[in-house]
Design a protein around this motif. Structure first.
Motif, PDB file in Angstrom:
ATOM      1  N   LEU A  11       0.840  -1.195   0.000  1.00  0.00           N
ATOM      2  CA  LEU A  11       0.000   0.000   0.000  1.00  0.00           C
ATOM      3  C   LEU A  11       0.877   1.248   0.000  1.00  0.00           C
ATOM      4  N   ASP A  12       0.657   2.110  -0.979  1.00  0.00           N
ATOM      5  CA  ASP A  12       1.375   3.375  -1.026  1.00  0.00           C
ATOM      6  C   ASP A  12       0.409   4.501  -0.686  1.00  0.00           C
ATOM      7  N   LEU A  13       0.911   5.704  -0.551  1.00  0.00           N
ATOM      8  CA  LEU A  13       0.075   6.825  -0.124  1.00  0.00           C
ATOM      9  C   LEU A  13      -1.080   7.094  -1.085  1.00  0.00           C
ATOM     10  N   PRO A  14      -0.852   7.165  -2.409  1.00  0.00           N
ATOM     11  CA  PRO A  14      -2.001   7.397  -3.297  1.00  0.00           C
ATOM     12  C   PRO A  14      -3.085   6.327  -3.164  1.00  0.00           C
ATOM     13  N   SER A  15      -2.692   5.068  -3.052  1.00  0.00           N
ATOM     14  CA  SER A  15      -3.675   4.001  -2.883  1.00  0.00           C
ATOM     15  C   SER A  15      -4.420   4.139  -1.566  1.00  0.00           C
ATOM     16  N   ALA A  16      -3.704   4.503  -0.514  1.00  0.00           N
ATOM     17  CA  ALA A  16      -4.348   4.696   0.791  1.00  0.00           C
ATOM     18  C   ALA A  16      -5.368   5.828   0.721  1.00  0.00           C
ATOM     19  N   LEU A  17      -5.042   6.898   0.017  1.00  0.00           N
ATOM     20  CA  LEU A  17      -5.978   8.010  -0.127  1.00  0.00           C
ATOM     21  C   LEU A  17      -7.215   7.596  -0.916  1.00  0.00           C
TER      22      LEU A  17
END
Length: 144
Positions: A11-17
């Motif tokens: 999970l990266d930041l864009p996916s988390a958002l």
């Protein structure tokens, strides 16, 4: 909501958002220099706010990538200087000016390598509706 621990590893930041409910995220795929990010973002928002209607974000990203790819050192330094002039705090002002001065003067493209222009990616919805009316006197309203 319980997350599967195996998913957390990738999970990266864009996916988390996106998972958190943000409709669209435009983010670099790798770390980039702050001055370049400011320049790229300024060009992106200039095009995004140029008119009303449905904005194809992937097309805008490609357009900005093409622009920075061909941008001369002189042109980039001038744009960074203009950005610095509008900075709200002295630290941002100094960083933007320094980055612009760091770009040795010349007419050859400074960001021709894909490391620069291929960094940004659109996650989530690829289109947004830009209303003609201004929501805060400066930026148009965007709706999914």
């Amino acid at each position: 909501m319980r997350m599967d621990p195996r998913l957390d590893e990738c999970l990266d930041l864009p996916s988390a958002l996106i998972i958190a409910g943000v409709g669209t995220v435009i983010a670099p795929m790798w770390p980039i220099e702050e001055g370049f990010a400011a320049l790229w973002t300024d060009l992106f928002y200039e095009r995004l706010t140029a008119g009303a209607g449905v904005a194809d974000l992937a097309a805008l990203v490609r357009e900005v990538n093409h622009t920075v790819r061909a941008m001369s050192r002189d042109s980039a330094a001038e744009r960074l200087s203009a950005l610095a002039g509008g900075a709200q705090d002295s630290a941002a002002y100094i960083r933007l000016l320094a980055y612009g001065q760091h770009l040795e003067r010349g007419t050859e493209p400074v960001f021709a390598h894909p490391w620069w222009w291929a960094a940004f990616l659109v996650y989530g919805r690829g289109r947004v509706l830009i209303e003609e009316g201004r929501s805060d006197g400066k930026h148009p309203r965007a709706h999914p």
